[in-house]
Design a protein around this motif. Structure first.
Motif, PDB file in Angstrom:
ATOM      1  N   ILE A 113      11.092   3.739  18.363  1.00  0.00           N
ATOM      2  CA  ILE A 113      10.825   5.081  17.867  1.00  0.00           C
ATOM      3  C   ILE A 113       9.835   5.711  18.837  1.00  0.00           C
ATOM      4  N   VAL A 114      10.267   6.765  19.509  1.00  0.00           N
ATOM      5  CA  VAL A 114       9.440   7.404  20.528  1.00  0.00           C
ATOM      6  C   VAL A 114       8.674   8.557  19.887  1.00  0.00           C
ATOM      7  N   ILE A 115       7.358   8.503  19.965  1.00  0.00           N
ATOM      8  CA  ILE A 115       6.513   9.510  19.345  1.00  0.00           C
ATOM      9  C   ILE A 115       5.590  10.120  20.394  1.00  0.00           C
ATOM     10  N   GLU A 116       5.664  11.452  20.506  1.00  0.00           N
ATOM     11  CA  GLU A 116       4.742  12.177  21.381  1.00  0.00           C
ATOM     12  C   GLU A 116       3.446  12.402  20.613  1.00  0.00           C
ATOM     13  N   PRO A 117       2.323  11.836  21.076  1.00  0.00           N
ATOM     14  CA  PRO A 117       1.069  12.016  20.335  1.00  0.00           C
ATOM     15  C   PRO A 117       0.704  13.482  20.186  1.00  0.00           C
ATOM     16  N   LYS A 118       0.302  13.836  18.993  1.00  0.00           N
ATOM     17  CA  LYS A 118      -0.135  15.197  18.700  1.00  0.00           C
ATOM     18  C   LYS A 118      -1.532  15.146  18.096  1.00  0.00           C
ATOM     19  N   MET A 119      -2.158  16.303  17.990  1.00  0.00           N
ATOM     20  CA  MET A 119      -3.534  16.347  17.559  1.00  0.00           C
ATOM     21  C   MET A 119      -3.721  15.997  16.087  1.00  0.00           C
ATOM     22  N   ALA A 120      -2.735  16.240  15.250  1.00  0.00           N
ATOM     23  CA  ALA A 120      -3.006  16.103  13.817  1.00  0.00           C
ATOM     24  C   ALA A 120      -1.971  15.288  13.062  1.00  0.00           C
ATOM     25  N   PHE A 121      -1.115  14.538  13.759  1.00  0.00           N
ATOM     26  CA  PHE A 121      -0.033  13.872  13.056  1.00  0.00           C
ATOM     27  C   PHE A 121       0.084  12.417  13.481  1.00  0.00           C
ATOM     28  N   GLY A 122       0.725  11.632  12.635  1.00  0.00           N
ATOM     29  CA  GLY A 122       0.734  10.197  12.803  1.00  0.00           C
ATOM     30  C   GLY A 122       1.382   9.714  14.087  1.00  0.00           C
ATOM     31  N   THR A 123       0.784   8.658  14.649  1.00  0.00           N
ATOM     32  CA  THR A 123       1.323   8.033  15.863  1.00  0.00           C
ATOM     33  C   THR A 123       1.887   6.656  15.575  1.00  0.00           C
ATOM     34  N   GLY A 124       1.724   6.179  14.354  1.00  0.00           N
ATOM     35  CA  GLY A 124       2.196   4.846  14.016  1.00  0.00           C
ATOM     36  C   GLY A 124       1.117   3.795  14.105  1.00  0.00           C
ATOM     37  N   HIS A 125      -0.061   4.150  14.613  1.00  0.00           N
ATOM     38  CA  HIS A 125      -1.128   3.171  14.712  1.00  0.00           C
ATOM     39  C   HIS A 125      -1.774   2.871  13.360  1.00  0.00           C
ATOM     40  N   HIS A 126      -1.621   3.774  12.414  1.00  0.00           N
ATOM     41  CA  HIS A 126      -2.235   3.527  11.118  1.00  0.00           C
ATOM     42  C   HIS A 126      -1.452   2.448  10.368  1.00  0.00           C
ATOM     43  N   SER A 127      -2.186   1.566   9.690  1.00  0.00           N
ATOM     44  CA  SER A 127      -1.553   0.435   9.007  1.00  0.00           C
ATOM     45  C   SER A 127      -0.534   0.862   7.968  1.00  0.00           C
ATOM     46  N   THR A 128      -0.748   2.008   7.303  1.00  0.00           N
ATOM     47  CA  THR A 128       0.209   2.414   6.278  1.00  0.00           C
ATOM     48  C   THR A 128       1.571   2.720   6.881  1.00  0.00           C
ATOM     49  N   THR A 129       1.584   3.290   8.092  1.00  0.00           N
ATOM     50  CA  THR A 129       2.858   3.598   8.744  1.00  0.00           C
ATOM     51  C   THR A 129       3.557   2.331   9.181  1.00  0.00           C
ATOM     52  N   SER A 130       2.835   1.444   9.862  1.00  0.00           N
ATOM     53  CA  SER A 130       3.457   0.205  10.322  1.00  0.00           C
ATOM     54  C   SER A 130       3.900  -0.656   9.143  1.00  0.00           C
ATOM     55  N   LEU A 131       3.123  -0.626   8.053  1.00  0.00           N
ATOM     56  CA  LEU A 131       3.487  -1.381   6.853  1.00  0.00           C
ATOM     57  C   LEU A 131       4.776  -0.845   6.247  1.00  0.00           C
ATOM     58  N   ILE A 266       9.948   1.621 -14.997  1.00  0.00           N
ATOM     59  CA  ILE A 266      10.727   1.065 -13.876  1.00  0.00           C
ATOM     60  C   ILE A 266      10.283  -0.344 -13.494  1.00  0.00           C
ATOM     61  N   GLY A 267       9.380  -0.938 -14.289  1.00  0.00           N
ATOM     62  CA  GLY A 267       8.961  -2.303 -14.027  1.00  0.00           C
ATOM     63  C   GLY A 267       7.919  -2.397 -12.930  1.00  0.00           C
ATOM     64  N   ALA A 268       7.603  -3.631 -12.588  1.00  0.00           N
ATOM     65  CA  ALA A 268       6.552  -3.884 -11.604  1.00  0.00           C
ATOM     66  C   ALA A 268       7.122  -3.856 -10.186  1.00  0.00           C
ATOM     67  N   PRO A 269       6.334  -3.384  -9.220  1.00  0.00           N
ATOM     68  CA  PRO A 269       6.803  -3.351  -7.838  1.00  0.00           C
ATOM     69  C   PRO A 269       6.518  -4.658  -7.114  1.00  0.00           C
ATOM     70  N   VAL A 270       7.195  -4.835  -6.000  1.00  0.00           N
ATOM     71  CA  VAL A 270       6.760  -5.814  -5.011  1.00  0.00           C
ATOM     72  C   VAL A 270       5.640  -5.151  -4.220  1.00  0.00           C
ATOM     73  N   ILE A 271       4.557  -5.863  -3.984  1.00  0.00           N
ATOM     74  CA  ILE A 271       3.403  -5.292  -3.294  1.00  0.00           C
ATOM     75  C   ILE A 271       3.220  -5.987  -1.951  1.00  0.00           C
ATOM     76  N   ASN A 272       3.339  -5.217  -0.887  1.00  0.00           N
ATOM     77  CA  ASN A 272       3.083  -5.716   0.464  1.00  0.00           C
ATOM     78  C   ASN A 272       1.733  -5.190   0.919  1.00  0.00           C
ATOM     79  N   ILE A 273       0.938  -6.037   1.536  1.00  0.00           N
ATOM     80  CA  ILE A 273      -0.419  -5.648   1.946  1.00  0.00           C
ATOM     81  C   ILE A 273      -0.617  -5.918   3.428  1.00  0.00           C
ATOM     82  N   GLU A 274      -1.229  -4.959   4.110  1.00  0.00           N
ATOM     83  CA  GLU A 274      -1.637  -5.122   5.497  1.00  0.00           C
ATOM     84  C   GLU A 274      -3.065  -4.611   5.627  1.00  0.00           C
ATOM     85  N   GLY A 275      -3.987  -5.515   5.886  1.00  0.00           N
ATOM     86  CA  GLY A 275      -5.384  -5.123   5.971  1.00  0.00           C
ATOM     87  C   GLY A 275      -5.868  -4.568   4.648  1.00  0.00           C
ATOM     88  N   GLU A 276      -6.357  -3.328   4.669  1.00  0.00           N
ATOM     89  CA  GLU A 276      -6.904  -2.698   3.464  1.00  0.00           C
ATOM     90  C   GLU A 276      -5.865  -1.917   2.675  1.00  0.00           C
TER      91      GLU A 276
END
Length: 291
Positions: A113-131, A266-276
């Motif tokens: 996934i090719v992402i051009e870094p911008k001033m205010a939007f995600g680059t994929g470095h945040h754990s929530t995105t990679s998770l 809808i019942g309980a979810p599966v919970i995946n955790i990365e860092g915090e």
């Protein structure tokens, strides 16, 4: 000519995790994090100066014993600023996020996934995105996510999650309340040759027609809106479809978000955790009262 605000924030190592969480809740895109003597240095860039100065004041208040410095640089050098520390991000076994200057056409066993870094939007470095991307990749390997399905990417930002789903053969829509985010997402969809598969529009969940439902709904936003919009989000998950929620702190917020959706049946979810951070997954949403 507009300028960028470069912020450098140095804190003691025992405050570094707290500082990272603090920055993550204030800044939606990536930053550089490096050792600095006995502590850690966070370096980030913002285009919006009022927001940047507000963040500096908040840092000084929250971490009075830390050092915060800032300087300005021409915005035309934004890409050069990122080249100093934008490294590819591996998201599970399926996806790799990288900037245009590192894309050489060889995927080496992962989907790029090719992402051009911008001033205010995600680059994929945040754990929530990679998770989220790692979760999507695992669900695809398990056959839960399949080509030909439809998706909703709520709070699409730079479009990373929607682009990843498109590259798995899905089609859908990315929504964001920020018009600049949508412009960024459209540019990234074009760069990844999936613009025909991903429609981008300004708006939140109420943008959709009531009858619009999707096989996959992913929302990587904040816990508060996830709780407030729980019923509205679920109404757009096709019966038997999947729901992926992230942007949730694992030790402080996941129980409240989980409870809001479990109350709807809808019942309980599966919970995946990365860092915090936590990602909540319901692979087959059905049987709840939609009335």
């Amino acid at each position: 000519m507009s300028t960028l605000l470069k912020i450098e924030f140095v804190t003691a190592e025992d405050h570094a995790d707290e500082a990272g969480i603090f920055i993550a809740t204030k800044v939606p895109h990536g930053w550089e994090e490096t050792p600095c003597g006995p502590g850690r240095r966070f370096t980030l860039y913002l285009e919006d100066h009022p927001l940047g100065m507000e963040l500096i004041r908040a840092m000084e208040t929250q971490f009075p014993d830390s050092e915060v410095t800032w300087s300005e640089r021409e915005s035309e050098n934004w890409a050069m600023a990122w080249k100093d520390f934008f490294n590819p991000v591996n998201c599970g076994e399926t996806f790799t996020i990288l900037p245009p200057w590192l894309e050489d056409g060889s995927e080496n066993g992962t989907t790029h996934i090719v992402i051009e870094p911008k001033m205010a939007f995600g680059t994929g470095h945040h754990s929530t995105t990679s998770l989220c991307l790692a979760t999507i990749g695992t669900m695809a390997k398990d056959g839960v996510i399949e080509p030909g399905q439809s998706f909703l990417d709520l709070g699409t930002g730079s479009g990373i999650l929607g682009i990843g789903l498109c590259k798995l053969g899905l089609t859908g829509i990315g929504l964001d309340i920020d018009p600049q985010a949508i412009e960024c997402a459209r540019e990234n969809a074009e760069a990844n040759a999936v613009a025909q598969s991903m429609r981008c529009a300004v708006g939140s969940i109420d943008f959709l027609e009531p009858e619009a439902v999707f096989n996959i709904v992913v929302a990587n936003i904040l816990s508060g809106p996830l709780i407030e919009m729980a019923r509205d989000i679920l109404l757009h998950v096709r019966p038997g479809g999947s729901l992926i929620l992230s942007g949730i702190l694992a030790d402080k917020q996941k129980e409240a978000v989980t409870e809001a959706y479990e109350r709807l049946g809808i019942g309980a979810p599966v919970i995946n955790i990365e860092g915090e951070w936590a990602c909540l997954v319901w692979e087959r949403v059905e049987g709840w009262d939609r009335a």
